[in-house]
Scaffold this motif. Structure first.
Motif, PDB file in Angstrom:
ATOM      1  N   ARG A   1       0.823  -1.213   0.000  1.00 52.39           N
ATOM      2  CA  ARG A   1       0.000   0.000   0.000  1.00 52.39           C
ATOM      3  C   ARG A   1       0.853   1.257   0.000  1.00 52.39           C
ATOM      4  O   ARG A   1       0.594   2.203  -0.766  1.00 52.39           O
ATOM      5  N   GLN A   2       1.896   1.257   0.841  1.00 52.50           N
ATOM      6  CA  GLN A   2       2.736   2.450   0.905  1.00 52.50           C
ATOM      7  C   GLN A   2       3.517   2.644  -0.392  1.00 52.50           C
ATOM      8  O   GLN A   2       3.692   3.787  -0.869  1.00 52.50           O
ATOM      9  N   THR A   3       3.976   1.545  -0.950  1.00 50.21           N
ATOM     10  CA  THR A   3       4.721   1.659  -2.218  1.00 50.21           C
ATOM     11  C   THR A   3       3.814   2.169  -3.321  1.00 50.21           C
ATOM     12  O   THR A   3       4.192   3.030  -4.138  1.00 50.21           O
TER      13      THR A   3
ATOM     14  N   ALA B   1       9.683   6.455   6.129  1.00 50.89           N
ATOM     15  CA  ALA B   1       8.557   6.025   6.972  1.00 50.89           C
ATOM     16  C   ALA B   1       8.779   4.604   7.488  1.00 50.89           C
ATOM     17  O   ALA B   1       8.470   4.293   8.647  1.00 50.89           O
ATOM     18  N   MET B   2       9.316   3.747   6.609  1.00 48.12           N
ATOM     19  CA  MET B   2       9.603   2.371   7.026  1.00 48.12           C
ATOM     20  C   MET B   2      10.615   2.344   8.150  1.00 48.12           C
ATOM     21  O   MET B   2      10.439   1.667   9.153  1.00 48.12           O
TER      22      MET B   2
ATOM     23  N   VAL C   1       7.893   1.910  11.119  1.00 46.47           N
ATOM     24  CA  VAL C   1       7.703   0.460  11.213  1.00 46.47           C
ATOM     25  C   VAL C   1       8.785  -0.179  12.061  1.00 46.47           C
ATOM     26  O   VAL C   1       8.520  -0.917  13.015  1.00 46.47           O
ATOM     27  N   VAL C   2      10.074   0.099  11.745  1.00 46.89           N
ATOM     28  CA  VAL C   2      11.170  -0.538  12.474  1.00 46.89           C
ATOM     29  C   VAL C   2      11.178  -0.106  13.935  1.00 46.89           C
ATOM     30  O   VAL C   2      11.298  -0.918  14.847  1.00 46.89           O
ATOM     31  N   GLY C   3      11.037   1.170  14.168  1.00 51.13           N
ATOM     32  CA  GLY C   3      11.071   1.657  15.537  1.00 51.13           C
ATOM     33  C   GLY C   3       9.979   1.075  16.395  1.00 51.13           C
ATOM     34  O   GLY C   3      10.216   0.584  17.499  1.00 51.13           O
ATOM     35  N   LYS C   4       8.734   1.121  15.893  1.00 49.14           N
ATOM     36  CA  LYS C   4       7.607   0.623  16.678  1.00 49.14           C
ATOM     37  C   LYS C   4       7.638  -0.893  16.822  1.00 49.14           C
ATOM     38  O   LYS C   4       7.326  -1.428  17.881  1.00 49.14           O
TER      39      LYS C   4
END
Length: 479
Positions: free
Chosen positions: A305-307, A441-442, A446-449
């Motif tokens: 979706r993000q891509t 954003a990734m 995503v990685v952090g959370k």
């Protein structure tokens, strides 16, 4: 009384002989009577000697032997008395002895004729020789049969020894125990007992003496069913043995004798403890895999979706999306190689930068004590490294031949954190982006959370810098 004397002693007859016989004739009669008398005395002695030496005399033969001995002795005495009558008048005594001998002779003749059918059954010499020859042949045949039987017994004994050896080799080191029990369910024979048991501890005991009550009752019930129905029984039991939970699979067969009567059971017990543990581990892995697959599908869905939201054409979407799927697949290859226990951080970095492996060393410096990351950290850090590498290839240090990247990490035990730093230099001057792309954003979101960590991405002019700090809980062990 005086009238009997001439009869008993025969004086007149003696006188007649003396007057009419010559001296040579008298001597001839005397010698003949003496020899005959001596022979007729020696013959019974020899018969008695032979009779005593034999051990298989029957009563009929004994009676006949005694009768003939008396008869021969009587005749011998008659001749002995006849010898003396040549010089002494004892003809009366001779007559009495002759009468007795005659009576014995008649009796012997009658007994002999009555015993004739029995005597006819006695084997002749030829028949005895034939029987002896037949017995000798039979003896030789029995001897040959015995030799053949001994050879067969030896061969069977060797086969049994070889079969026993193969049996022992097959069970040695295996988790299989073989045993038998009698009708009272007492152990009579065991082989390859589980570790901790010795044969002398088991032989003569029952299941109730060796196992917990509930387990023993279950096993004994199955054995009773096998003996009563003649049908093999199978069951699985679990119990604690020597401080460890053990699982066994049992096959119980009824044991019968040649008459078909039940005499007990023979059983096989297979230790399936390891198999059960592997099954439990497999179920755990399947649940974990299902959970991770769901997470992975969610990540892929978010990436898609993000891509799609940040690309202007299908080709751009396919290129970016495929590259990110390849990055995820590479991280999974590392996890599969170590049975999903985790992966090396150094190998993860080298794999995500594998397209630029020719620049490892001076162009790409990888520094830090190697650590093993948990699967979730491998997946997310793999995506972050992929995004950083893609950005460096398009816009940063990897787009210039003299560009450099330094990737280093360290574990801070005092704060229980792992800090990884990505630092670029020597590439085109960097300007902060006007908008946040998918890669940023990734990395930041995503990685952090996902890892409960902290990500700081900065854009100084000399090169992009990214700091990723995650808890040491994401580390399984240090390399």
């Amino acid at each position: 009384m005086t009238g009997w004397l001439p009869f008993l002693f025969g004086k007149e007859e003696t006188a007649v002989r003396s007057e009419t016989w010559s001296s040579g004739l008298v001597v001839l009669h005397g010698v003949a009577d003496a020899v005959i008398a001596l022979s007729l005395i020696l013959i019974p002695a020899g018969l008695l000697y032979l009779y005593r030496r034999r051990e298989d005399n029957n009563p009929r033969e004994t009676a006949l032997m005694k009768l003939f001995v008396l008869f021969i002795l009587a005749v011998g005495l008659v001749h002995l008395v006849s010898l003396f009558t040549l010089w002494t008048p004892v003809q009366g005594l001779e007559g009495l002895l002759k009468a007795g001998a005659a009576l014995l002779a008649l009796t012997a003749a009658i007994v002999l004729w009555r015993a004739t059918p029995h005597l006819m059954q006695l084997p002749s010499r030829d028949r005895l020789q034939a029987e002896i020859a037949a017995h000798l042949r039979t003896f030789e045949e029995l001897k040959d049969a015995r030799t053949l039987l001994e050879e067969r017994v030896e061969a069977r004994t060797k086969e049994l020894a070889e079969a026993k050896q193969r049996f022992e080799i097959a069970l040695r080191g295996s988790p299989i125990t073989v045993f038998s029990q009698d009708e009272q369910m007492r152990f009579t024979w065991t082989h390859n007992l589980p570790t901790g048991f010795r044969p002398e501890q088991v032989i003569g005991e029952t299941d109730a003496d060796l196992f917990p009550p509930d387990v023993a009752e279950k096993i004994m019930r199955a054995k009773r069913n096998a003996m009563e129905t003649g049908v093999s029984q199978e069951l699985e039991v679990n119990f604690e043995l020597f401080g460890r939970k053990r699982s066994f699979y049992l096959v119980i067969e009824p044991l019968v004798d040649d008459a078909g009567a039940n005499i007990g059971t023979t059983s096989i017990a297979v230790d399936i403890t390891e198999r059960k543990a592997n099954e439990d581990q497999l179920r755990l892995l399947l649940r974990e895999l299902t959970h991770r697959c769901k997470n992975l599908l969610a990540v892929i869905h978010a990436i898609a979706r993000q891509t799609a939201s940040r690309t202007r054409s299908i080709n751009d979407f396919l290129e970016a999306f495929s590259a990110r799927l390849v990055a995820i697949g590479a991280s999974h290859d590392l996890l599969i190689a170590d049975d999903w226990h985790g992966a090396s951080l150094r190998m993860l970095v080298e794999q995500q930068l594998g397209a630029h492996a020719d620049r490892f060393g001076d162009g790409i410096a990888i520094e830090g004590e190697d650590v093993m990351l948990k699967p979730e950290a491998v997946q997310n850090l793999g995506l972050a490294l992929h995004e950083l590498a893609t950005n460096a290839r398009k816009y940063g240090s990897l787009s210039e031949p003299c560009g450099q990247i330094r990737i280093h990490w360290q574990v801070c035990d005092e704060v229980s954190k792992l800090k990884l730093v990505w630092q670029e230099r020597g590439g085109p001057p960097v300007t902060p982006p006007e908008r946040s792309g998918f890669g940023r954003a990734m990395i930041e979101t995503v990685v952090g959370k996902a890892l409960e960590g902290n990500v700081r991405l900065s854009f100084p002019p000399r090169g992009v810098r990214c700091e990723i700090v995650i808890p040491v809980a994401q580390i399984t062990s240090r390399g």
